[in-house]
Design an enzyme around this catalytic site. Sequence first.
Site, PDB file in Angstrom:
ATOM      1  N   HIS A 104       0.854  -1.198   0.000  1.00 31.54           N
ATOM      2  CA  HIS A 104       0.000   0.000   0.000  1.00 31.54           C
ATOM      3  C   HIS A 104       0.884   1.240   0.000  1.00 31.54           C
ATOM      4  O   HIS A 104       2.095   1.155   0.259  1.00 31.54           O
ATOM      5  CB  HIS A 104      -0.906   0.026   1.236  1.00 31.54           C
ATOM      6  CG  HIS A 104      -0.151   0.191   2.525  1.00 31.54           C
ATOM      7  ND1 HIS A 104       0.561  -0.836   3.117  1.00 31.54           N
ATOM      8  CD2 HIS A 104       0.043   1.280   3.309  1.00 31.54           C
ATOM      9  CE1 HIS A 104       1.133  -0.393   4.214  1.00 31.54           C
ATOM     10  NE2 HIS A 104       0.844   0.901   4.361  1.00 31.54           N
ATOM     11  N   ARG A 274       6.066   6.643  14.282  1.00 31.72           N
ATOM     12  CA  ARG A 274       5.872   7.185  12.933  1.00 31.72           C
ATOM     13  C   ARG A 274       5.457   8.645  12.968  1.00 31.72           C
ATOM     14  O   ARG A 274       4.507   9.002  13.659  1.00 31.72           O
ATOM     15  CB  ARG A 274       4.792   6.373  12.221  1.00 31.72           C
ATOM     16  CG  ARG A 274       4.654   6.747  10.772  1.00 31.72           C
ATOM     17  CD  ARG A 274       3.585   5.917  10.109  1.00 31.72           C
ATOM     18  NE  ARG A 274       2.510   6.795   9.702  1.00 31.72           N
ATOM     19  CZ  ARG A 274       1.517   6.434   8.904  1.00 31.72           C
ATOM     20  NH1 ARG A 274       1.445   5.207   8.441  1.00 31.72           N
ATOM     21  NH2 ARG A 274       0.591   7.296   8.577  1.00 31.72           N
TER      22      ARG A 274
HETATM   23  O1  LIG Z   1       5.658  -1.167  10.392  1.00 30.14           O
HETATM   24  C1  LIG Z   1       6.074  -0.934   9.275  1.00 30.14           C
HETATM   25  O2  LIG Z   1       7.140  -1.355   8.859  1.00 30.14           O
HETATM   26  C2  LIG Z   1       5.257  -0.068   8.347  1.00 30.14           C
HETATM   27  C3  LIG Z   1       3.830   0.022   8.762  1.00 30.14           C
HETATM   28  C4  LIG Z   1       3.039   0.936   7.872  1.00 30.14           C
HETATM   29  O3  LIG Z   1       2.458   0.554   6.905  1.00 30.14           O
HETATM   30  C5  LIG Z   1       3.027   2.368   8.189  1.00 30.14           C
HETATM   31  O4  LIG Z   1       3.546   2.782   9.232  1.00 30.14           O
HETATM   32  O5  LIG Z   1       2.490   3.124   7.360  1.00 30.14           O
HETATM   33 FE   LIG Z   2       1.712   2.219   5.713  1.00 33.07          FE
END
Ligand SMILES: O=C(O)CCC(=O)C(=O)O
Ligand SMILES: [Fe+2]
Length: 284
Positions: A104, A274
Amino acid sequence: MADTAAQPFHIEPSPGGVGAFVHGIDLASDLSSNTVGVLRQALGDHCVLFFRDQKLTPDEHIAAAEAFGEINVNRFFARLLTHDKIALVVKEPGQKTNIGGNWHTDHSYDQIPAMGSMLLARETPTRGGDTLFANMYAAFDSLSEGLKETLCGLRAVHSSRHVFGADSAYVKGVNGRIGNPELATQDAVHPVIIRHPISGRQALYVNAGFTLHFEGWTEKESKPLLDMLYAHAARPEHTYRFQWAPGSIAFWDNRASWHYAVNDYHGARREMHRITLEGEALGA
Ligand SMILES: O=C(O)CCC(=O)C(=O)O
Ligand SMILES: [Fe+2]
């Protein structure tokens, strides 16, 4: 401070089809405006930048992200209690579903999709939990001229309802880590082939997570061509698999890449922080 005159860091393309490693930089102290400019350009070129051993506090993580733009606080993800600009991407040992465990790109369901995210690993399983990235310039460039021409005339409808809405099995599976289903109401239409705001290059901009159908086509009509594009874009030649350790950062551009968080570490804990940055409207 780093600047282009005496640049202490260097950018090394990954051995795969996407991404580059940035060596010799401390994101807590080395982000002069020159460095930010060089890194922004590199992000536009390589689609994702990888950093190792970044010992950032949450405040330093926020400051590093803010050097590149305005923070977008994701309306669905759980947040760090002390810092609500940081979304928590966590999988607990007892949890089966992970966040982002399919190809995605984030935020394509927004009319103005977020530019990208700076994801910092805090706790990683001893094995597994890698993230795959795919290069959407390469996905476009390697199509035939005939299909490129057809796709350049199309737009696609994207949505978050089926992923973040009240009926989503995914939301139920991730242990209360995704909320606000009532906000999953917006759809967005974007060109299927976008012109990247930084690089000026054309990139494929549909994804299996959030794209519903081509504008003016039914889902049934759209599915065969979308499935073909998804298989093509995810070819190993276009991808790179990143292995995390605490302190690793992947800074990806949502307009030029896809990602896929591999869910192969059941019983272990993984915690990522994040920060997402605002983007701009996308044109063909
Ligand atoms: O945990 C990850 O490596 C990515 C997860 C994810 O799709 C995101 O943080 O947008
Ligand atoms: Fe993601």
